[in-house]
Enzyme design. Structure first.
Site, PDB file in Angstrom:
ATOM      1  N   ALA A  60       0.926  -1.136   0.078  1.00  0.00           N
ATOM      2  CA  ALA A  60      -0.110   0.048   0.134  1.00  0.00           C
ATOM      3  C   ALA A  60       0.925   1.221   0.102  1.00  0.00           C
ATOM      4  CB  ALA A  60      -0.807   0.245   1.335  1.00  0.00           C
ATOM      5  N   GLY A  99       0.452  -5.148   1.009  1.00  0.00           N
ATOM      6  CA  GLY A  99      -0.635  -5.015   0.077  1.00  0.00           C
ATOM      7  C   GLY A  99      -0.239  -5.920  -1.311  1.00  0.00           C
ATOM      8  N   GLU A 102      -0.753  -9.214  -0.465  1.00  0.00           N
ATOM      9  CA  GLU A 102      -1.958  -9.724  -0.220  1.00  0.00           C
ATOM     10  C   GLU A 102      -2.554  -9.662  -1.620  1.00  0.00           C
ATOM     11  OE1 GLU A 102      -2.685  -6.355   2.409  1.00  0.00           O
ATOM     12  OE2 GLU A 102      -3.154  -7.642   4.131  1.00  0.00           O
ATOM     13  N   GLU A 122       4.042  -4.847   7.281  1.00  0.00           N
ATOM     14  CA  GLU A 122       3.289  -3.871   8.040  1.00  0.00           C
ATOM     15  C   GLU A 122       3.491  -3.649   9.549  1.00  0.00           C
ATOM     16  OE1 GLU A 122       2.341  -5.851   5.746  1.00  0.00           O
ATOM     17  OE2 GLU A 122       0.739  -5.512   4.687  1.00  0.00           O
TER      18      GLU A 122
HETATM   19  C1  LIG Z   1      -5.341  -1.677   3.510  1.00  0.00           C
HETATM   20  C2  LIG Z   1      -4.039  -1.241   3.902  1.00  0.00           C
HETATM   21  C3  LIG Z   1      -2.828  -2.115   4.100  1.00  0.00           C
HETATM   22  C4  LIG Z   1      -1.481  -1.673   4.038  1.00  0.00           C
HETATM   23  C5  LIG Z   1      -0.687  -2.582   3.881  1.00  0.00           C
HETATM   24  C6  LIG Z   1       0.488  -2.271   3.412  1.00  0.00           C
HETATM   25  O1  LIG Z   1       0.918  -2.624   2.142  1.00  0.00           O
HETATM   26  S1  LIG Z   1       1.396  -1.336   4.117  1.00  0.00           S
HETATM   27  C7  LIG Z   1       2.995  -1.188   3.149  1.00  0.00           C
HETATM   28  C8  LIG Z   1       3.778  -2.196   3.406  1.00  0.00           C
HETATM   29  N1  LIG Z   1       5.228  -2.149   2.720  1.00  0.00           N
HETATM   30  C9  LIG Z   1       6.166  -1.697   3.378  1.00  0.00           C
HETATM   31  O2  LIG Z   1       6.206  -1.284   4.311  1.00  0.00           O
HETATM   32  C10 LIG Z   1       7.556  -1.772   2.148  1.00  0.00           C
HETATM   33  C11 LIG Z   1       8.156  -0.496   2.524  1.00  0.00           C
HETATM   34  N2  LIG Z   1       9.293  -0.282   1.668  1.00  0.00           N
HETATM   35  C12 LIG Z   1      10.216  -0.936   1.829  1.00  0.00           C
HETATM   36  O3  LIG Z   1      10.532  -1.650   2.484  1.00  0.00           O
HETATM   37  C13 LIG Z   1      11.433  -0.759   0.697  1.00  0.00           C
HETATM   38  O4  LIG Z   1      11.081   0.653   0.005  1.00  0.00           O
HETATM   39  C14 LIG Z   1      11.645  -1.625  -0.334  1.00  0.00           C
HETATM   40  C15 LIG Z   1      10.219  -1.813  -1.354  1.00  0.00           C
HETATM   41  C16 LIG Z   1      12.105  -2.825   0.321  1.00  0.00           C
HETATM   42  C17 LIG Z   1      12.533  -1.112  -1.401  1.00  0.00           C
HETATM   43  O5  LIG Z   1      13.765  -0.626  -1.010  1.00  0.00           O
HETATM   44  P1  LIG Z   1      14.932   0.495  -1.593  1.00  0.00           P
HETATM   45  O6  LIG Z   1      15.873   0.320  -0.649  1.00  0.00           O
HETATM   46  O7  LIG Z   1      15.258  -0.273  -2.681  1.00  0.00           O
HETATM   47  O8  LIG Z   1      14.245   1.505  -1.915  1.00  0.00           O
HETATM   48  P2  LIG Z   1      13.618   2.606  -0.746  1.00  0.00           P
HETATM   49  O9  LIG Z   1      13.290   2.091   0.463  1.00  0.00           O
HETATM   50  O10 LIG Z   1      14.584   3.743  -0.604  1.00  0.00           O
HETATM   51  O11 LIG Z   1      12.280   3.187  -1.439  1.00  0.00           O
HETATM   52  C18 LIG Z   1      12.143   3.871  -2.702  1.00  0.00           C
HETATM   53  C19 LIG Z   1      11.259   5.002  -2.604  1.00  0.00           C
HETATM   54  O12 LIG Z   1      10.121   4.413  -2.700  1.00  0.00           O
HETATM   55  C20 LIG Z   1       9.279   4.954  -1.464  1.00  0.00           C
HETATM   56  N3  LIG Z   1       8.631   3.757  -0.996  1.00  0.00           N
HETATM   57  C21 LIG Z   1       8.981   2.537  -0.781  1.00  0.00           C
HETATM   58  N4  LIG Z   1       7.804   1.857  -0.344  1.00  0.00           N
HETATM   59  C22 LIG Z   1       6.492   2.700  -0.467  1.00  0.00           C
HETATM   60  C23 LIG Z   1       5.375   2.477  -0.188  1.00  0.00           C
HETATM   61  N5  LIG Z   1       4.704   1.217   0.170  1.00  0.00           N
HETATM   62  N6  LIG Z   1       4.524   3.628  -0.207  1.00  0.00           N
HETATM   63  C24 LIG Z   1       5.165   4.761  -0.439  1.00  0.00           C
HETATM   64  N7  LIG Z   1       6.228   4.870  -0.890  1.00  0.00           N
HETATM   65  C25 LIG Z   1       7.086   3.978  -0.749  1.00  0.00           C
HETATM   66  C26 LIG Z   1      10.211   5.254  -0.508  1.00  0.00           C
HETATM   67  O13 LIG Z   1       9.837   6.291   0.394  1.00  0.00           O
HETATM   68  C27 LIG Z   1      11.358   5.793  -1.304  1.00  0.00           C
HETATM   69  O14 LIG Z   1      10.965   7.101  -1.529  1.00  0.00           O
HETATM   70  P3  LIG Z   1      12.017   8.518  -1.658  1.00  0.00           P
HETATM   71  O15 LIG Z   1      11.108   9.658  -1.992  1.00  0.00           O
HETATM   72  O16 LIG Z   1      13.237   8.226  -2.271  1.00  0.00           O
HETATM   73  O17 LIG Z   1      12.126   8.364   0.016  1.00  0.00           O
END
Ligand SMILES: CC/C=C/CC(=O)SCCNC(=O)CCNC(=O)[C@H](O)C(C)(C)COP(=O)(O)OP(=O)(O)OC[C@H]1O[C@@H](n2cnc3c(N)ncnc32)[C@H](O)[C@@H]1OP(=O)(O)O
Length: 720
Positions: A60, A99, A102, A122
């Site tokens: 998400a 998500g 999911e 999450e």
């Molecule tokens: C009903 C609602 C349910 C919700 C359930 C969910 O899904 S909650 C979200 C769960 N997912 C996460 O927690 C994943 C979070 N992301 C990561 O762990 C990492 O970003 C990654 C996917 C493993 C990639 O890692 P990497 O080191 O390659 O890159 P960055 O971490 O630097 O990320 C790049 C930019 O992308 C932004 N970002 C990453 N994930 C999300 C996200 N889920 N939503 C929004 N933005 C995300 C991150 O902030 C970086 O952006 P910058 O502008 O460069 O900071």
């Protein structure tokens, strides 16, 4: 956001939301429309969901969390995918998280490339997988695995996910081609057996034992975090309730977590950590426009505890290290300790014997500094002494090649002072590691007035390569970490002479959420470290600190820590400090009557009548001077933003991440309240300058409405 195309009888839904295919509103809408279209189209016989770019989906969109939900909900989109009579195949590469997983679990089949990872992170954001993840994962894999994955957030590599039953197949070669082949092979087969909502929970007969064991582990390893406990309850409900009722339960628990202060803090932490990597110097040079010096060879000066830890960090990621000591005995001891640390890692299955041998073959121990002539980067890690460090840098200036980056692992001394010993201050930069250097994740990188952008880029890049979380700060005495922490030590010592005991202070701070209290921290880092720093500063100012010293630099000075030092109670390493330990180097802290008596005798000698000190007072007197100093640090531009300070506190001092760090915590308490309490202590303790309220804090506290943390810096130059 989702590209729809067909290839023969197969519809392909390709998620296209760079950089990580977060499931933002347009993606959910695209998937919703795409699956409806595929179902409607009689020529389509199977569907593939795939991600464009580097990943399947990171889940998400976290940026949407505090906004009102718009567009189709993820669960609704998933339901449509599952209800399709045409087989739906998730084709996974990169990461398939939250998500994203999911969505994949709503699909009838999941195939992945070998390098892919799946997981439910999450919990690290203070929530649970709220789009049926807690109900569906234990229907595809064992409930114990589901509990472990959902409560820890760990990423699971594809081969393991195949073993767990989460994936149906691992493919080699082009993922889309393989997905098309797979889709063709399942075309026309009934999808009913692949709908997880119709499946029983796996291992439900062992539910109680599995749940109890998982809960014990969570309470031990994730003390204070709400989400892991709630995650376990949600998975448990999958085994106890019919699917649809389980979904309702999941939703209730999800809503509870989503509105919690822990979730707000952890979300803040997620973005703060990433923001810290986007460093910028006052000159405008930044991570985006500066290239690091390529580093192929390194040197470490000093084979003591810090030097050993730093060498291990470098060796682990394959940098050759020239390790320099002043004499053979110390050098041999240092190498022996490094070898022991690697052996311990092998014993704990963190590395293989082969990897250990390879690391050890990369060290070149020497007592000859001239050997550093060709290294690309050198890190000085000798003890905290200005003259010694300057002498080393004077030599490095002569020995090292012009392009070498010269780093100092000082924890307090201004980089300007060390760099001034060289004719190339632009190449000198601070790399402040935290002890034990091979374990602690924080790297506080420090630039001086002369440090070049390239030197900064090099150490920020090095930090990433050795697996550290790097934060860039401007030089000053103590930088950010020790400058803030120093006041905690001072205030703790003052509370000891007023009536507290080490175990009281530690208990209050541990109950607050710190993994260990400040007195135990002092024992861990070494009582001699603080002593050396205080006496070094005094010496520089021509002052001798003695047991009679009551004031230093016009400030109330407590000699208790010096008395402890003089008794040889240097902390864990000597088996005695503020506590007694089972042996030198031991970990079990025990209250020691000798310390209790020392403290009480000290109060009597000072003519102080000891009093009971409340929990609130201990908490405020430990935290608020640090917070006040944090605001001064922002005012002076030593840290570029409050987020950087908070990152330093999670990784340097184990500040509970679910509280967001001291600056975020202050914003939650309310800056006007924090300001008011600091003014109160300032009135009561006028001889402690750390209670003089920061100007930035005053301005923010007097703003008509609470200023969001992201806007604090705009007040630092204002004249209010
Ligand atoms: C009903 C609602 C349910 C919700 C359930 C969910 O899904 S909650 C979200 C769960 N997912 C996460 O927690 C994943 C979070 N992301 C990561 O762990 C990492 O970003 C990654 C996917 C493993 C990639 O890692 P990497 O080191 O390659 O890159 P960055 O971490 O630097 O990320 C790049 C930019 O992308 C932004 N970002 C990453 N994930 C999300 C996200 N889920 N939503 C929004 N933005 C995300 C991150 O902030 C970086 O952006 P910058 O502008 O460069 O900071």
């Amino acid at each position: 956001m989702v590209d729809y195309r067909t290839q023969g009888q197969i519809a392909i839904l390709e998620v296209n939301n760079p950089p990580v295919n977060a499931l933002s509103i347009h993606v959910r809408k695209g998937l919703d429309d795409g699956i409806s279209r595929a179902v409607r189209d009689p020529s389509v016989k199977a569907v593939i969901v795939i991600g464009k770019g580097r990943t399947f989906s990171s889940g998400a969109d976290i940026k949407e969390f505090n906004k009102p939900q718009e567009g189709p909900r993820l669960t609704m989109v998933g339901k449509k995918l599952e209800e399709s009579d045409k087989p739906v195949v998730a084709a996974i590469h990169g990461t398939c998280l939250g998500g994203g997983l999911e969505i994949a679990l709503f699909c009838h089949y999941r195939i992945a490339v070998k390098s892919a990872r799946v997981g439910f992170p999450e919990v690290l954001l203070g929530i649970l997988p709220g789009a049926a993840g807690t109900q569906r994962l234990p229907r595809v894999t064992d409930v114990a695995v589901a509990m472990e994955m959902i409560s820890t957030g760990k990423h699971v590599p594809a081969p393991k996910a195949l073993e767990y039953g989460i994936l149906d197949k691992i493919v080699q070669g082009d993922l889309l081609e393989e997905a098309v082949k797979f889709a063709k092979s399942v075309m026309g087969k009934p999808v009913q057996p692949c709908r997880l909502s119709d499946q029983p929970v796996k291992g439900a007969d062992r539910l109680v034992q599995v749940f109890d064991a998982a809960m014990r582990q969570v309470k031990q390893r994730q003390r204070g975090f709400m989400a892991p406990v709630v995650c376990l309850k949600a998975v448990r409900s999958a085994a106890e309730l019919p699917y649809n009722e389980g979904l309702l339960r999941e939703n209730t628990l999800f809503t509870e977590l989503m509105s919690s202060s822990q979730c707000a803090a952890l979300r803040y932490a997620f973005f703060a950590e990433r923001a810290a990597q986007r460093w910028q110097l006052p000159s405008g040079a930044s991570a985006a426009n500066t290239k690091p010096v390529p580093v192929k060879s390194t040197g470490v000066i000093g084979a003591g505890t810090m030097g050993q830890g730093i060498a291990i960090c470098l060796l682990r990621v394959d940098y050759p290290v020239i390790l320099v000591e002043q004499n053979q005995k110390l050098l041999d001891k240092g190498v022996e300790m490094i070898q022991l640390a690697f052996k311990d890692a092998v014993r704990r299955k963190l590395m293989t014997e082969d990897a250990m041998r390879h690391c050890m073959s990369n060290i070149s121990p020497t007592v000859d500094m001239q050997q550093l002539a060709n290294v690309d980067l050198v890190i000085e890690a000798v003890y905290e002494n200005v003259a010694l460090k300057q002498d080393i840098f004077r030599k490095l200036d002569v020995i090292c090649k012009p392009s070498a980056v010269l780093c100092t692992n000082t924890s307090t001394i201004s980089i300007d002072i060390i760099a001034s010993a060289t004719k190339r201050p632009g190449s000198v930069v601070g790399t402040h590691f935290f002890a034990p250097a091979h374990i602690m994740r924080l790297l506080e990188n420090v630039y001086s007035k002369d440090t070049s952008a390239q030197a900064v880029a090099t150490v920020m890049d090095l930090g990433k390569k050795i697996g550290k979380v790097s934060v860039l700060v401007k030089t000053c005495h103590g930088f950010v970490a020790n400058r803030m922490f120093h006041h905690q030590g001072q205030e703790a010592a003052l509370m000891l002479e007023e009536g507290a005991l080490p175990e009281h202070i530690d208990k209050v701070m541990e109950d607050f959420g710190m993994s260990i209290g400040p007195m135990k921290v002092s024992d861990l880092s070494g009582v001699d470290i603080g002593w050396r720093i205080r006496h070094e500063v005094a010496k520089m100012e021509g002052v001798e600190l003695t047991s009679q010293t009551r004031f230093f630099r016009g400030e109330r000075y407590c000699t208790l820590p010096d008395k402890l030092y003089e008794l040889g109670r240097l902390g864990r390493k000597t088996g005695k400090g503020w506590y007694r330990y089972e042996k030198p180097g031991g970990r079990v802290a025990m209250v020691d009557d000798e310390v209790t008596n020392l403290i009480k005798k000290h109060s009597a000698e000072m003519g102080i009548e000891r009093r009971g000190i409340s929990t609130q007072e201990i908490q405020e007197r430990i935290l608020y001077p640090a917070i006040n100093e944090g605001f001064r640090i922002l005012e002076e531009g030593v840290a570029a933003k409050p987020e950087d300070i908070d990152v330093i506190w999670w990784y340097g001092f184990s500040f509970p991440r679910y509280m967001g760090g001291p600056m975020f915590h202050a914003s939650q308490v309310g800056l006007s309240k924090v300001y008011e309490r600091i003014c109160y202590y300032h009135q009561n303790f006028p001889y402690s300058s750390h209670w003089v309220p920061s100007d930035l804090l005053r301005k923010l506290a007097s703003a008509p409405s609470p200023v969001p943390i992201s806007q604090w810096m705009s007040y630092s130059q204002s004249k209010l």
